[in-house]
Write an enzyme that holds these catalytic residues in place. Structure first.
Site, PDB file in Angstrom:
ATOM      1  N   LYS A  13      37.861  43.295  46.066  1.00 43.84           N
ATOM      2  CA  LYS A  13      37.763  43.446  48.059  1.00 43.84           C
ATOM      3  C   LYS A  13      39.039  45.885  48.700  1.00 43.84           C
ATOM      4  O   LYS A  13      38.309  46.099  49.594  1.00 43.84           O
ATOM      5  CB  LYS A  13      39.860  43.129  48.821  1.00 43.84           C
ATOM      6  CG  LYS A  13      39.534  41.935  48.213  1.00 43.84           C
ATOM      7  CD  LYS A  13      41.243  41.491  49.416  1.00 43.84           C
ATOM      8  CE  LYS A  13      41.900  41.548  48.197  1.00 43.84           C
ATOM      9  NZ  LYS A  13      41.834  41.001  47.128  1.00 43.84           N
ATOM     10  N   ARG A  88      47.897  37.208  54.044  1.00 43.86           N
ATOM     11  CA  ARG A  88      48.146  37.029  53.105  1.00 43.86           C
ATOM     12  C   ARG A  88      48.852  34.698  52.966  1.00 43.86           C
ATOM     13  O   ARG A  88      48.860  34.139  51.984  1.00 43.86           O
ATOM     14  CB  ARG A  88      49.039  36.775  52.344  1.00 43.86           C
ATOM     15  CG  ARG A  88      49.183  38.425  51.244  1.00 43.86           C
ATOM     16  CD  ARG A  88      47.910  38.225  50.249  1.00 43.86           C
ATOM     17  NE  ARG A  88      48.135  38.754  49.068  1.00 43.86           N
ATOM     18  CZ  ARG A  88      47.505  39.761  48.118  1.00 43.86           C
ATOM     19  NH1 ARG A  88      47.447  40.573  49.226  1.00 43.86           N
ATOM     20  NH2 ARG A  88      47.884  40.213  47.402  1.00 43.86           N
ATOM     21  N   ARG A 127      40.986  45.471  34.486  1.00 46.72           N
ATOM     22  CA  ARG A 127      41.438  46.833  34.462  1.00 46.72           C
ATOM     23  C   ARG A 127      43.385  46.968  33.950  1.00 46.72           C
ATOM     24  O   ARG A 127      43.938  48.140  33.864  1.00 46.72           O
ATOM     25  CB  ARG A 127      42.079  45.966  36.379  1.00 46.72           C
ATOM     26  CG  ARG A 127      42.426  47.627  36.364  1.00 46.72           C
ATOM     27  CD  ARG A 127      42.553  47.284  37.687  1.00 46.72           C
ATOM     28  NE  ARG A 127      43.833  46.034  38.621  1.00 46.72           N
ATOM     29  CZ  ARG A 127      43.631  45.568  40.376  1.00 46.72           C
ATOM     30  NH1 ARG A 127      43.035  45.931  40.680  1.00 46.72           N
ATOM     31  NH2 ARG A 127      44.272  44.333  40.065  1.00 46.72           N
ATOM     32  N   ARG A 133      48.181  48.364  35.240  1.00 48.24           N
ATOM     33  CA  ARG A 133      48.678  47.783  36.187  1.00 48.24           C
ATOM     34  C   ARG A 133      50.056  47.105  36.476  1.00 48.24           C
ATOM     35  O   ARG A 133      49.683  45.671  36.001  1.00 48.24           O
ATOM     36  CB  ARG A 133      47.473  47.670  38.352  1.00 48.24           C
ATOM     37  CG  ARG A 133      48.570  47.312  39.324  1.00 48.24           C
ATOM     38  CD  ARG A 133      47.639  47.348  39.636  1.00 48.24           C
ATOM     39  NE  ARG A 133      47.637  46.071  40.419  1.00 48.24           N
ATOM     40  CZ  ARG A 133      46.712  45.713  41.727  1.00 48.24           C
ATOM     41  NH1 ARG A 133      46.395  45.807  42.231  1.00 48.24           N
ATOM     42  NH2 ARG A 133      47.074  44.798  42.319  1.00 48.24           N
ATOM     43  N   ARG A 144      49.686  34.929  40.464  1.00 50.12           N
ATOM     44  CA  ARG A 144      48.567  35.734  41.748  1.00 50.12           C
ATOM     45  C   ARG A 144      47.762  34.698  41.731  1.00 50.12           C
ATOM     46  O   ARG A 144      47.537  34.312  43.498  1.00 50.12           O
ATOM     47  CB  ARG A 144      48.249  36.909  40.887  1.00 50.12           C
ATOM     48  CG  ARG A 144      49.320  37.975  41.533  1.00 50.12           C
ATOM     49  CD  ARG A 144      49.105  39.355  40.549  1.00 50.12           C
ATOM     50  NE  ARG A 144      47.986  40.296  40.786  1.00 50.12           N
ATOM     51  CZ  ARG A 144      47.013  40.773  40.486  1.00 50.12           C
ATOM     52  NH1 ARG A 144      47.076  41.194  39.326  1.00 50.12           N
ATOM     53  NH2 ARG A 144      46.231  41.519  41.149  1.00 50.12           N
TER      54      ARG A 144
HETATM   55  P1  AP5 Z   1      40.285  45.726  42.871  1.00 42.90           P
HETATM   56  O1  AP5 Z   1      38.739  46.216  43.896  1.00 42.90           O
HETATM   57  O2  AP5 Z   1      40.806  46.027  42.900  1.00 42.90           O
HETATM   58  O3  AP5 Z   1      39.687  44.056  43.642  1.00 42.90           O
HETATM   59  P2  AP5 Z   1      41.178  43.421  44.315  1.00 42.90           P
HETATM   60  O4  AP5 Z   1      40.591  42.069  45.699  1.00 42.90           O
HETATM   61  O5  AP5 Z   1      41.580  44.665  45.495  1.00 42.90           O
HETATM   62  O6  AP5 Z   1      41.900  43.137  43.612  1.00 42.90           O
HETATM   63  P3  AP5 Z   1      43.335  43.442  43.774  1.00 42.90           P
HETATM   64  O7  AP5 Z   1      43.674  42.648  42.164  1.00 42.90           O
HETATM   65  O8  AP5 Z   1      44.319  44.841  43.793  1.00 42.90           O
HETATM   66  O9  AP5 Z   1      44.242  42.370  44.751  1.00 42.90           O
HETATM   67  P4  AP5 Z   1      45.165  41.669  44.638  1.00 42.90           P
HETATM   68  O10 AP5 Z   1      45.075  40.974  46.174  1.00 42.90           O
HETATM   69  O11 AP5 Z   1      46.001  40.793  43.756  1.00 42.90           O
HETATM   70  O12 AP5 Z   1      46.574  43.071  44.965  1.00 42.90           O
HETATM   71  P5  AP5 Z   1      47.158  43.824  46.405  1.00 42.90           P
HETATM   72  O13 AP5 Z   1      46.878  45.406  45.865  1.00 42.90           O
HETATM   73  O14 AP5 Z   1      46.140  43.440  47.770  1.00 42.90           O
HETATM   74  O15 AP5 Z   1      38.667  45.169  42.023  1.00 42.90           O
HETATM   75  C1  AP5 Z   1      39.388  45.116  40.674  1.00 42.90           C
HETATM   76  C2  AP5 Z   1      38.788  45.145  39.437  1.00 42.90           C
HETATM   77  O16 AP5 Z   1      37.894  44.960  39.486  1.00 42.90           O
HETATM   78  C3  AP5 Z   1      39.025  46.698  39.117  1.00 42.90           C
HETATM   79  O17 AP5 Z   1      39.613  47.222  37.898  1.00 42.90           O
HETATM   80  C4  AP5 Z   1      36.689  46.800  39.880  1.00 42.90           C
HETATM   81  O18 AP5 Z   1      37.156  48.377  39.356  1.00 42.90           O
HETATM   82  C5  AP5 Z   1      36.622  45.925  39.257  1.00 42.90           C
HETATM   83  N1  AP5 Z   1      35.764  45.077  40.308  1.00 42.90           N
HETATM   84  C6  AP5 Z   1      35.342  45.045  42.045  1.00 42.90           C
HETATM   85  N2  AP5 Z   1      34.577  45.059  41.610  1.00 42.90           N
HETATM   86  C7  AP5 Z   1      33.486  44.912  40.350  1.00 42.90           C
HETATM   87  C8  AP5 Z   1      32.001  44.575  40.474  1.00 42.90           C
HETATM   88  N3  AP5 Z   1      31.770  44.190  41.716  1.00 42.90           N
HETATM   89  N4  AP5 Z   1      31.727  44.289  39.463  1.00 42.90           N
HETATM   90  C9  AP5 Z   1      32.362  45.034  38.141  1.00 42.90           C
HETATM   91  N5  AP5 Z   1      33.844  44.811  38.254  1.00 42.90           N
HETATM   92  C10 AP5 Z   1      34.242  45.182  39.554  1.00 42.90           C
HETATM   93  O19 AP5 Z   1      49.012  43.181  46.545  1.00 42.90           O
HETATM   94  C11 AP5 Z   1      49.787  43.585  45.029  1.00 42.90           C
HETATM   95  C12 AP5 Z   1      50.691  42.686  45.320  1.00 42.90           C
HETATM   96  O20 AP5 Z   1      51.405  43.175  46.777  1.00 42.90           O
HETATM   97  C13 AP5 Z   1      50.985  41.449  46.393  1.00 42.90           C
HETATM   98  O21 AP5 Z   1      50.585  40.172  44.360  1.00 42.90           O
HETATM   99  C14 AP5 Z   1      52.059  40.966  46.534  1.00 42.90           C
HETATM  100  O22 AP5 Z   1      53.327  41.533  45.502  1.00 42.90           O
HETATM  101  C15 AP5 Z   1      51.887  42.464  47.712  1.00 42.90           C
HETATM  102  N6  AP5 Z   1      50.906  41.873  48.476  1.00 42.90           N
HETATM  103  C16 AP5 Z   1      50.206  42.920  48.848  1.00 42.90           C
HETATM  104  N7  AP5 Z   1      49.700  42.635  49.862  1.00 42.90           N
HETATM  105  C17 AP5 Z   1      50.588  41.614  50.758  1.00 42.90           C
HETATM  106  C18 AP5 Z   1      50.923  41.317  51.934  1.00 42.90           C
HETATM  107  N8  AP5 Z   1      50.026  40.773  52.901  1.00 42.90           N
HETATM  108  N9  AP5 Z   1      51.909  39.808  51.657  1.00 42.90           N
HETATM  109  C19 AP5 Z   1      52.705  40.130  50.587  1.00 42.90           C
HETATM  110  N10 AP5 Z   1      53.036  40.547  50.325  1.00 42.90           N
HETATM  111  C20 AP5 Z   1      51.713  41.931  49.502  1.00 42.90           C
END
Ligand code: AP5
Length: 186
Positions: A13, A88, A127, A133, A144
């Protein structure tokens, strides 16, 4: 254009939103990034969210909605946005509809990035090594993914029934996936 980007942790994402914002010339709004910034700045909200995020659980709906509302009222999002990390759960999906109705900014498209679990695990492990992270350790990643299945996956059906959902295969090179997304946006 107003886009909601859905997908499991590690589905890409953040990566895709970063590229897409330049194509569409709209800001990328990531609730995860907003929360990490609050944690890094040591704000009261950040202090509350820190341990919850590190464990891989969801921060309270109330905190995240308040933070999102503040962000979506800024001038730059009036021309559109790419929302990543929200909603979420079903309560957040309904709260977002209410908020966007009030702001007269309905969602145009919801994109779901579909990625197999073994790919998610490999990306997050990569990552963890590269960036360290706090929530990319094996225990938090497992939690997660569980939270995603239990609470976030039902949001896909919610948008499907609203007729705004498009599913995009999220495996392959970053560039290939970006082109699929651009094609899906029409
Ligand atoms: P990346 O692009 O970072 O993937 P992502 O889907 O954004 O994954 P995240 O782990 O950041 O998502 P998340 O939903 O767990 O975290 P969030 O920050 O929203 O890619 C991941 C890796 O893969 C990177 O190293 C990238 O380079 C690699 N990659 C990407 N595409 C690739 C490809 N095609 N080929 C190879 N490699 C690739 O949330 C974090 C925390 O915040 C949550 O757990 C929660 O505690 C809190 N939070 C956030 N939003 C809310 C909400 N709405 N409500 C409650 N708590 C929340």
């Amino acid at each position: 254009m107003r886009i909601v980007l859905l997908g499991a942790p590690g589905s890409g994402k953040g990566t895709q939103a970063t590229l897409l914002k330049n194509r569409l010339n709209v800001p990328h709004v990531s609730t995860g990034e907003l929360l990490r910034a609050a944690v890094a700045a040591g704000t009261p909200l950040g202090k509350q969210a820190k341990s919850v995020m590190e464990s891989g659980s969801l921060v309270s709906d109330e905190i995240v909605l308040g933070m999102l509302e503040e962000r979506l009222c800024l001038d730059d999002v009036q021309r559109g946005f790419i929302l990543d990390g929200y909603p979420r759960n079903l309560a957040q999906a309904r709260a977002l509809d209410t908020l966007l109705d009030r702001l007269k900014q309905p969602v145009d498209k919801t994109l779901q990035l579909d990625v197999a679990e073994n790919t998610l695990l490999a990306r997050l492990a990569g990552r963890a090594k590269a960036e360290g992270r706090a929530d990319d350790n094996p225990q938090s990643v497992a939690h997660r993914l569980h939270v995603y299945q239990q609470q976030t996956a039902p949001v896909i059906d919610y948008y499907q029934s609203h007729g705004t959902l498009v599913r995009v295969p999220g495996e392959g090179s970053v560039e290939e996936i970006l082109e699929r997304i651009v094609a899906a946006l029409g």
